[in-house]
Design an enzyme around this catalytic site. Structure first.
Site, PDB file in Angstrom:
ATOM      1  N   ASP A 168      -0.018  -5.287  -3.479  1.00  0.00           N
ATOM      2  CA  ASP A 168      -0.461  -5.224  -2.088  1.00  0.00           C
ATOM      3  C   ASP A 168       0.382  -4.189  -1.330  1.00  0.00           C
ATOM      4  O   ASP A 168       1.571  -4.018  -1.628  1.00  0.00           O
ATOM      5  CB  ASP A 168      -0.328  -6.616  -1.445  1.00  0.00           C
ATOM      6  N   GLU A 213      -9.195 -11.899   2.018  1.00  0.00           N
ATOM      7  CA  GLU A 213      -7.740 -12.129   2.121  1.00  0.00           C
ATOM      8  C   GLU A 213      -7.295 -12.039   3.580  1.00  0.00           C
ATOM      9  O   GLU A 213      -6.417 -12.776   4.032  1.00  0.00           O
ATOM     10  CB  GLU A 213      -6.982 -11.109   1.262  1.00  0.00           C
TER      11      GLU A 213
END
Ligand SMILES: *[C@@H]1O[C@H](CO)[C@@H](O)[C@H](O)[C@H]1NC(C)=O
Ligand SMILES: *[C@@H]1O[C@H](CO)[C@@H](O)[C@H](O)[C@H]1NC(C)=O
Ligand SMILES: *[C@@H]1O[C@H](CO)[C@@H](O)[C@H](O)[C@H]1NC(C)=O
Length: 369
Positions: A237, A188
């Site tokens: 997140d 990511e």
């Protein structure tokens, strides 16, 4: 009543109707909220069995990444044996790999209701990224996203027995097509410092979304392909600091956001939360979910949801980002380590996500030991 609740906080679009049709959202009782499984020492940052093994560098293609992936595999094999595990491997070059191919692996695990064809099963999908940033050297990424991975692991384990009970009970309606899936993405984070490089991040989610769109189901199936069977993509997140600020960015999933905000308020009222969240200069409780009394606001954060969102998947992005002050202070610094976590908040998140799963998967009546 059910349809009403779905239609209430949302702008009417056809996609939403499908969310409502695959089954209503069902709230759980106060009793269930009071008895949610607690993580105990699971999140101990030195020796805890869930979080501690993730609190290390885990840059794609390095031994650290492999060790953390093994930890995920071992956890699901031993604690959630009914789940299927897949490793989605691919290679790619990065701006700093000097033409070398780097190995990436997305970790995927899922559990489907019995007797339903795969192409007819709608999977609630919980997502966090497993990798850590290459720089600064030694970066741990406790909120980014070791803690979100651990929160998801605790939550799915907490509903494991309830799902087994429900799916083996006589009252189980065989037309209930909700399954559940976890994705821990790789790659990511970007490798270079050049933020204008648009392909130097989201390596895992970009590849996975494209592959799943090509993974077609039979023409008679309810969903055309594996991507389309994701009922909701819940991306966690930057969670694990005190007093998080979670905005709502999609009107299409705002009704889900509000349901989670309501669970947060109920858990607090019932004295189940350990962390403190107060309004500035007062002792009044401040909800983590700042948009629960208004509509969704446009957001522009690039994260693992983007390749899925651009293909029409419905998104709930649970990220600590204050529209006025930005990301948490430790973000992308060496201070983002285990010692800087607010473990009370991590535990509260794990309870909140467990409660959300119990509502989405209709587990009231099956959660008790
Ligand atoms: C993916 O890679 C891992 C090692 O990183 C390997 O153990 C696994 O068998 C691979 N899976 C597939 C489907 O190729
Ligand atoms: C599932 O079946 C039950 C009765 O067995 C029915 O009441 C319910 O409406 C059905 N749900 C769906 C989504 O078809
Ligand atoms: C949601 O809908 C409201 C009212 O139509 C609108 O003002 C707002 O910008 C929308 N939010 C997003 C994220 O599209």
């Amino acid at each position: 009543m059910v349809l009403l609740r779905c239609v209430q906080g949302i702008v009417s679009t056809l996609v939403l109707i499908s969310v409502c049709l695959i089954g209503a959202y069902k709230t759980v009782s106060d009793d269930t909220l009071r008895r949610l499984p607690r993580p105990g020492l699971d999140f101990d940052i030195y020796h805890g069995p869930i979080l501690a093994p993730i609190l290390r560098t885990r840059v794609p293609g390095t031994p650290g990444a492999e060790a953390v992936r093994d930890h995920f595999v071992n956890f699901f094999r031993s604690s959630l044996p009914e789940w299927k595990i897949e490793l989605h491997n691919f290679t790619a070059q990065t701006p700093v790999s000097n033409n070398r191919e780097i190995s990436f692996t997305n970790f995927i695990a899922f559990r489907d209701p019995p007797g339903i064809n795969e192409g007819d099963t709608a999977r609630l999908t919980l997502v966090a990224h497993a990798d850590s940033k290459l720089k600064p050297t030694g970066f741990i990424g406790a909120i980014d996203s070791a803690a979100p991975c651990a929160i998801i692991m605790h939550a799915v384990r907490s509903i494991y027995i309830a799902l087994t009970r429900k799916w083996s009970s006589e009252a189980y309606p065989s037309n209930d097509t909700h399954g559940i899936q976890v994705i821990f993405t790789d790659g990511e984070e970007r490798f270079s410092d050049d933020s204008s490089n648009l392909v130097d991040d989201l390596y895992g989610s970009r590849t996975l979304a494209a592959d799943w769109e090509m993974q077609e189901y039979p023409p008679t199936a309810r969903y055309p392909n594996r991507l389309a069977s994701i009922s909701l993509f819940v991306l966690l997140d930057l969670l694990g600091t005190s007093e998080p600020v979670i905005a709502s960015n999609y009107n299409t999933t705002h009704w889900v956001y509000k349901n989670i905000a309501r669970l947060e308020a109920r858990l607090r009222q019932l004295g189940q939360f350990k962390s403190i969240s107060t309004k500035k200069d007062t002792s009044a409780v401040r909800s983590w979910f700042i948009d629960s009394d208004r509509e969704a606001r446009p957001g522009h954060i690039v994260d693992d949801h983007v390749p899925f969102y651009s293909r029409g998947v419905k998104i709930l992005h649970i990220i600590d980002y204050d529209p006025f002050r930005g990301f948490p202070g430790v973000w992308h610094t060496l201070d983002d380590d285990g010692q800087h976590l607010d473990l009370a908040a991590v535990e509260d998140w794990s309870l909140l996500m467990t409660a959300f799963l119990a509502e989405w998967l209709h587990l009231e009546g099956y959660m008790d030991d």
